[in-house]
Design a protein around this motif. Structure first.
Motif, PDB file in Angstrom:
ATOM      1  N   SER A 109      -1.830  43.587  16.031  1.00 49.53           N
ATOM      2  CA  SER A 109      -1.210  44.691  15.813  1.00 49.53           C
ATOM      3  C   SER A 109      -0.408  45.175  16.806  1.00 49.53           C
ATOM      4  O   SER A 109      -0.639  44.927  18.104  1.00 49.53           O
ATOM      5  CB  SER A 109      -1.836  45.840  15.003  1.00 49.53           C
ATOM      6  OG  SER A 109      -3.223  45.997  15.974  1.00 49.53           O
ATOM      7  N   ASN A 110       0.563  46.193  16.719  1.00 49.11           N
ATOM      8  CA  ASN A 110       0.994  46.891  17.863  1.00 49.11           C
ATOM      9  C   ASN A 110       1.363  48.370  17.568  1.00 49.11           C
ATOM     10  O   ASN A 110       1.537  48.702  16.569  1.00 49.11           O
ATOM     11  CB  ASN A 110       2.452  46.087  18.241  1.00 49.11           C
ATOM     12  CG  ASN A 110       3.377  46.300  17.219  1.00 49.11           C
ATOM     13  OD1 ASN A 110       4.040  47.299  17.047  1.00 49.11           O
ATOM     14  ND2 ASN A 110       3.713  45.151  16.634  1.00 49.11           N
ATOM     15  N   HIS A 141       4.832  49.849  15.486  1.00 47.18           N
ATOM     16  CA  HIS A 141       4.848  49.424  14.080  1.00 47.18           C
ATOM     17  C   HIS A 141       5.816  48.667  13.755  1.00 47.18           C
ATOM     18  O   HIS A 141       6.704  48.492  12.964  1.00 47.18           O
ATOM     19  CB  HIS A 141       5.184  50.761  13.294  1.00 47.18           C
ATOM     20  CG  HIS A 141       4.132  51.663  13.457  1.00 47.18           C
ATOM     21  ND1 HIS A 141       2.944  51.696  13.172  1.00 47.18           N
ATOM     22  CD2 HIS A 141       4.372  53.118  14.113  1.00 47.18           C
ATOM     23  CE1 HIS A 141       2.269  53.006  13.374  1.00 47.18           C
ATOM     24  NE2 HIS A 141       3.093  53.659  14.100  1.00 47.18           N
ATOM     25  N   THR A 175       0.358  38.341  10.888  1.00 50.78           N
ATOM     26  CA  THR A 175      -0.558  39.249  11.457  1.00 50.78           C
ATOM     27  C   THR A 175      -1.878  38.885  11.691  1.00 50.78           C
ATOM     28  O   THR A 175      -2.765  39.370  12.531  1.00 50.78           O
ATOM     29  CB  THR A 175      -0.549  40.686  10.665  1.00 50.78           C
ATOM     30  OG1 THR A 175      -1.055  40.173   9.302  1.00 50.78           O
ATOM     31  CG2 THR A 175       0.842  41.308  10.419  1.00 50.78           C
TER      32      THR A 175
END
Length: 426
Positions: free
Chosen positions: A266-267, A270, A276
Motif C-alpha cells: 500500500s501507499n 492512494h 496489491t
C-alpha cells in the motif's frame, strides 16, 4: 541416498490487472528475458566483483557465456567469500574453481507454493575444483532464518548427479550458509526437508527491492519482495537496468518473513498498485520474478510505502520516497565507503542479527573502545538483543573511530551478515 530427478516447468502466475498497449509490451519483455536466460549482463559485473578473504587478487573469468560458467582462481590458502553469490570457500592451497548457476525447477519437481516435503532454501550451483582436495570447506548460501520452529537437522545438501539426487547432511549450519567439510562437487544447493503433512511457518530473511523508471510526466515504480539471495538480487538489478530502472536504497525487513505468506502493498498517496498482493516464494535467478507496480505522476510529494502481512495485518516494512530521491539528471558520484556510516545506517538490522557478540566485545576492549566496566554492562543485559542494543548505543556515542573499529570487528567475526547488509545498498 539416491532419488530420481524429474524436470518440470514452473507454473506461471497470471498477472493481476494486466494492462494493454506499450506498457504491457514493455513488461512482457522484462519477464520473457528472465525466463530465457540468466542474464548476459552478469559478465560485466561478476568478473570484477569484490571478494572477502586473504589479500591478493582473485582472478574471475567468464569461460562459457552460453552456460554462464565462471572460473575463479584462489591464489593462496585461506577463506574466501564471493559476496555477489554468497558462496564461500576455505582452501588449503591455490585452487581453481568453476561455477555455473542452475535452476531448481529444471532438476527437481518442487511445488514451492504449498506445504510439500521439500523446500528450496538457496540458489543452485554447479561447482568443480582443481585440485579438488585443496578445498577444505564450501559454504553454500541459504535464506532460512534459524529462529522459531526451524531445526538444523532439516537442512540437506542436494547433489544432482547421473544417478539422480543424492542427499548429504551438512557439517554445520550457520546463519546465511551451510558448510560441507572436504566436499565432493556437483550441481548442488541447500534443501529443507520437512515431514510430509507438517504445517509449519518457515521464517526466511528477505529483501525489498524498489526501482523507479524516470519519465517527465509519469514516474513508474516496481517493488519486489524476494528471499535474500545475492544472485537473485543481481539478476533483478540487471533486468531492471535494461529498461532504465534505478534501484532506490531501502532497508530489508528487520524481522524474518514467512515463506508462502501473502503480503499487501500500500501507499500513502492512494495510488493504484497492481497487484496489491505479493506471495513470498522462491524462484531461481533467471525465472520470472513477480513485482508490484504503480505510477506516481510527476512525483511532487513524498510517498510512504508499506508492506503488511495479510493474515494478521502486521506491518513488516515501510519506507518513504521523496521527490529528491528520484530527481532526473546525472547522479553524483557515490561517497567513499564508511564503516561508521554503515553501522549507523544499519543500527536496527545489526541489533536484530549480530551473532558473535562475545568476540566483538573482546575486540573492542582490546582496541580500547570499551573499558572492562562497559563490557560488563553490556554482558549483564538480560537478552541478546538488549545486549546488542546497549553495545551499539555505547559505541555510537564514542564517535567515528569507535564505529570504524566496530565495523572492522563485525567484518571479521560475521562477514556474511556484513556482506548481506552491504548488498542492500549496491
Amino acid at each position: 541416498m539416491g532419488i530420481p530427478t524429474s524436470s518440470v516447468s514452473e507454473q506461471q502466475e497470471s498477472s493481476e490487472g494486466q494492462e494493454s498497449g506499450d506498457i504491457c509490451s514493455e513488461e512482457n519483455q522484462i519477464v520473457s528475458s528472465y525466463a530465457a536466460k540468466l542474464g548476459s549482463e552478469v559478465e560485466q559485473d561478476y568478473t570484477n566483483h569484490q571478494f572477502l578473504g586473504p589479500e591478493g587478487n582473485v582472478d574471475v573469468e567468464l569461460i562459457d557465456k552460453s552456460t554462464n560458467t565462471y572460473s575463479l582462481r584462489f591464489p593462496t590458502a585461506g577463506w574466501y567469500l564471493w559476496s555477489a553469490t554468497g558462496l564461500g570457500f576455505v582452501v588449503r592451497d591455490a585452487v581453481t574453481v568453476t561455477i555455473a548457476f542452475g535452476s531448481w525447477s529444471q532438476h527437481l519437481a518442487l511445488d514451492l507454493q504449498h506445504h510439500e516435503q521439500w523446500l528450496a532454501a538457496g540458489p543452485l550451483f554447479a561447482v568443480t575444483a582443481e585440485p579438488e582436495e585443496a578445498v577444505a570447506e564450501i559454504h553454500l548460501p541459504h535464506f532460512i532464518s534459524l529462529q522459531g520452529e526451524v531445526d538444523v537437522s532439516w537442512f540437506l545438501v542436494a547433489h544432482f548427479k547421473d544417478e539422480g539426487m543424492v542427499l548429504e547432511q551438512p557439517s554445520r549450519v550457520e546463519p546465511f550458509y551451510a558448510v560441507l567439510d572436504n566436499p565432493s562437487f556437483s550441481l548442488m544447493g541447500i534443501l529443507l526437508r520437512i515431514a510430509r503433512g507438517t504445517r509449519l511457518s518457515i521464517p526466511i530473511t528477505s529483501n525489498t527491492l524498489l526501482y523507479f523508471h524516470p519519465h517527465p510526466e509519469d514516474i513508474k515504480f516496481h517493488l519486489y519482495l524476494v528471499p535474500s539471495d545475492a544472485l537473485l538480487t543481481k539478476m533483478i538489478d540487471d533486468e531492471e537496468e535494461r529498461f532504465c530502472g534505478v534501484r532506490l536504497q531501502t532497508s530489508p525487513p528487520v524481522e524474518p518473513l514467512t515463506f508462502g505468506a501473502h503480503y499487501i502493498v500500500s501507499n500513502s498517496a492512494h495510488l493504484e498498485i497492481i497487484p496489491t498482493e505479493l506471495k513470498l516464494s522462491y524462484r531461481s535467478p533467471g525465472e520470472i520474478q513477480p513485482f508490484s507496480k504503480f505510477y506516481a505522476g510527476q512525483m511532487k510529494e513524498p510517498i510512504q510505502l508499506e508492506i503488511t502481512e495479510k493474515r494478521h495485518e502486521i506491518l513488516v516494512w515501510k519506507t518513504v520516497v521523496k521527490p529528491v530521491d528520484i530527481q532526473l539528471g546525472a547522479a553524483p558520484s557515490p561517497p567513499a565507503f564508511s564503516g561508521a556510516a554503515f553501522v549507523r545506517e544499519n543500527h536496527r538490522q545489526l541489533q536484530a542479527r549480530i551473532g558473535d557478540l562475545k568476540g566483538v566485545l573482546d575486540d573492542l576492549q582490546d582496541n580500547e573502545v570499551l573499558s572492562e566496566n562497559e563490557k560488563e554492562l553490556v554482558e549483564q543485559a538480560k537478552t541478546r538483543q538488549s545486549k546488542t542494543d546497549a553495545l551499539l548505543s555505547m559505541v555510537e556515542k564514542k564517535g567515528d573511530r569507535a564505529l570504524e573499529l566496530l565495523f572492522r570487528s563485525l567484518s571479521e567475526r560475521d562477514p556474511y551478515l556484513v556482506s548481506y547488509l552491504r548488498q542492500q545498498s549496491l
